[in-house]
Design a protein around this motif. Sequence first.
Motif, PDB file in Angstrom:
ATOM      1  N   GLY A  89      -7.769   6.517  -1.008  1.00 54.10           N
ATOM      2  CA  GLY A  89      -8.468   5.230  -0.996  1.00 54.10           C
ATOM      3  C   GLY A  89      -7.700   4.151  -1.737  1.00 54.10           C
ATOM      4  N   LYS A  90      -7.177   4.492  -2.903  1.00 53.82           N
ATOM      5  CA  LYS A  90      -6.383   3.527  -3.682  1.00 53.82           C
ATOM      6  C   LYS A  90      -5.052   3.248  -3.005  1.00 53.82           C
ATOM      7  N   ARG A  91      -4.408   4.291  -2.500  1.00 53.82           N
ATOM      8  CA  ARG A  91      -3.097   4.148  -1.845  1.00 53.82           C
ATOM      9  C   ARG A  91      -3.212   3.317  -0.571  1.00 53.82           C
ATOM     10  N   SER A  92      -4.343   3.448   0.129  1.00 55.59           N
ATOM     11  CA  SER A  92      -4.517   2.733   1.398  1.00 55.59           C
ATOM     12  C   SER A  92      -4.603   1.220   1.210  1.00 55.59           C
ATOM     13  N   ASN A  93      -4.853   0.759  -0.028  1.00 55.97           N
ATOM     14  CA  ASN A  93      -4.873  -0.680  -0.281  1.00 55.97           C
ATOM     15  C   ASN A  93      -3.525  -1.328   0.003  1.00 55.97           C
ATOM     16  N   ASP A  94      -2.444  -0.562  -0.105  1.00 51.56           N
ATOM     17  CA  ASP A  94      -1.098  -1.075   0.142  1.00 51.56           C
ATOM     18  C   ASP A  94      -0.626  -0.810   1.567  1.00 51.56           C
ATOM     19  N   LEU A  95      -1.498  -0.210   2.382  1.00 51.90           N
ATOM     20  CA  LEU A  95      -1.127   0.183   3.739  1.00 51.90           C
ATOM     21  C   LEU A  95      -2.072  -0.450   4.751  1.00 51.90           C
ATOM     22  N   GLU A  96      -1.676  -0.389   6.001  1.00 51.42           N
ATOM     23  CA  GLU A  96      -2.490  -0.873   7.105  1.00 51.42           C
ATOM     24  C   GLU A  96      -3.157   0.327   7.777  1.00 51.42           C
ATOM     25  N   GLU A  97      -4.451   0.244   8.014  1.00 47.12           N
ATOM     26  CA  GLU A  97      -5.142   1.331   8.702  1.00 47.12           C
ATOM     27  C   GLU A  97      -4.723   1.326  10.164  1.00 47.12           C
ATOM     28  N   LEU A  98      -4.218   2.453  10.611  1.00 47.25           N
ATOM     29  CA  LEU A  98      -3.765   2.581  11.998  1.00 47.25           C
ATOM     30  C   LEU A  98      -4.913   3.034  12.883  1.00 47.25           C
ATOM     31  N   ARG A 107     -12.907  14.131   9.524  1.00 48.71           N
ATOM     32  CA  ARG A 107     -12.474  12.732   9.548  1.00 48.71           C
ATOM     33  C   ARG A 107     -10.960  12.697   9.376  1.00 48.71           C
ATOM     34  N   MET A 108     -10.302  11.959  10.257  1.00 51.75           N
ATOM     35  CA  MET A 108      -8.854  11.789  10.175  1.00 51.75           C
ATOM     36  C   MET A 108      -8.563  10.303  10.049  1.00 51.75           C
ATOM     37  N   LYS A 109      -7.845   9.943   8.995  1.00 55.81           N
ATOM     38  CA  LYS A 109      -7.480   8.549   8.779  1.00 55.81           C
ATOM     39  C   LYS A 109      -5.964   8.458   8.739  1.00 55.81           C
ATOM     40  N   PHE A 110      -5.448   7.462   9.436  1.00 59.47           N
ATOM     41  CA  PHE A 110      -4.017   7.257   9.529  1.00 59.47           C
ATOM     42  C   PHE A 110      -3.703   5.857   9.023  1.00 59.47           C
ATOM     43  N   TYR A 111      -2.767   5.783   8.079  1.00 64.33           N
ATOM     44  CA  TYR A 111      -2.357   4.511   7.499  1.00 64.33           C
ATOM     45  C   TYR A 111      -0.846   4.371   7.635  1.00 64.33           C
ATOM     46  N   VAL A 112      -0.372   3.130   7.758  1.00 64.47           N
ATOM     47  CA  VAL A 112       1.062   2.880   7.883  1.00 64.47           C
ATOM     48  C   VAL A 112       1.485   1.688   7.047  1.00 64.47           C
ATOM     49  N   LYS A 113       2.764   1.669   6.751  1.00 63.92           N
ATOM     50  CA  LYS A 113       3.405   0.488   6.170  1.00 63.92           C
ATOM     51  C   LYS A 113       4.376   0.002   7.241  1.00 63.92           C
ATOM     52  N   VAL A 121       7.479   2.511  11.542  1.00 60.56           N
ATOM     53  CA  VAL A 121       6.826   2.304  10.255  1.00 60.56           C
ATOM     54  C   VAL A 121       7.703   2.851   9.142  1.00 60.56           C
ATOM     55  N   LYS A 122       7.542   2.288   7.933  1.00 58.89           N
ATOM     56  CA  LYS A 122       8.266   2.777   6.765  1.00 58.89           C
ATOM     57  C   LYS A 122       7.559   3.967   6.149  1.00 58.89           C
ATOM     58  N   LYS A 177      -0.916   2.981  18.137  1.00 62.56           N
ATOM     59  CA  LYS A 177      -0.094   1.772  18.114  1.00 62.56           C
ATOM     60  C   LYS A 177      -0.468   1.005  16.848  1.00 62.56           C
ATOM     61  N   LYS A 178       0.518   0.363  16.245  1.00 64.52           N
ATOM     62  CA  LYS A 178       0.229  -0.465  15.085  1.00 64.52           C
ATOM     63  C   LYS A 178      -0.580  -1.671  15.535  1.00 64.52           C
ATOM     64  N   LYS A 179      -1.525  -2.110  14.671  1.00 65.69           N
ATOM     65  CA  LYS A 179      -2.301  -3.313  14.951  1.00 65.69           C
ATOM     66  C   LYS A 179      -1.417  -4.515  14.692  1.00 65.69           C
TER      67      LYS A 179
END
Length: 180
Positions: A89-98, A107-113, A121-122, A177-179
């Motif tokens: 949750g804290k780490r996702s603040n710096d990432l974009e929810e994919l 529940r599966m959550k995918f985040y990207v930079k 993505v980085k 796909k990235k938003k």
Amino acid sequence: MRKIVILVFLMALPLVTFGQGIFEKYADSEDVAYVSIKPRMFKMLATMGLDADDPDSKEFLKMVNSITSFKTIATSNAKIAAEIERWVGKRSNDLEELMVVREGNTRMKFYVKSGSSDTKVKELLMCITGIQDKVKISETDINTVVVSLTGDIDLNQISKLTSQMDIPGGEHLKNAKKKN
């Protein structure tokens, strides 16, 4: 003077432990399955049994060579799972929810930079919670998995890697796909 140094150390200690990555924190824990693959290992794996003339093999090799870090932890320990979810949750603040995928209680959550293009993505962070009797590691049921990949990662190729490594949730990346 000595009291001041000790006081400053004690005040800074929570900041040091807070900043510690979840992967490093649980790398040696008996309650966690931990994997960390370095770039050299990916390069060694990528060259095993690949046809150098096959276009798919070339793309796979290119993708594997672009990975700088792969880390995953998995657990069934409820306390550790809760801490992992807080960290994500804290780490996702710096990432974009994919994307978010829900299948039953899972529940599966995918985040990207963001990376160098719309399909690259980085960093890719996947968090899977609520797994029930679907995944076993060494005969142990797990209910929470976190995967972190860094590098110059092509989302079009990463689902192939996660499928080959049998990582839960990887099949959902095929259509990701990235938003914009």
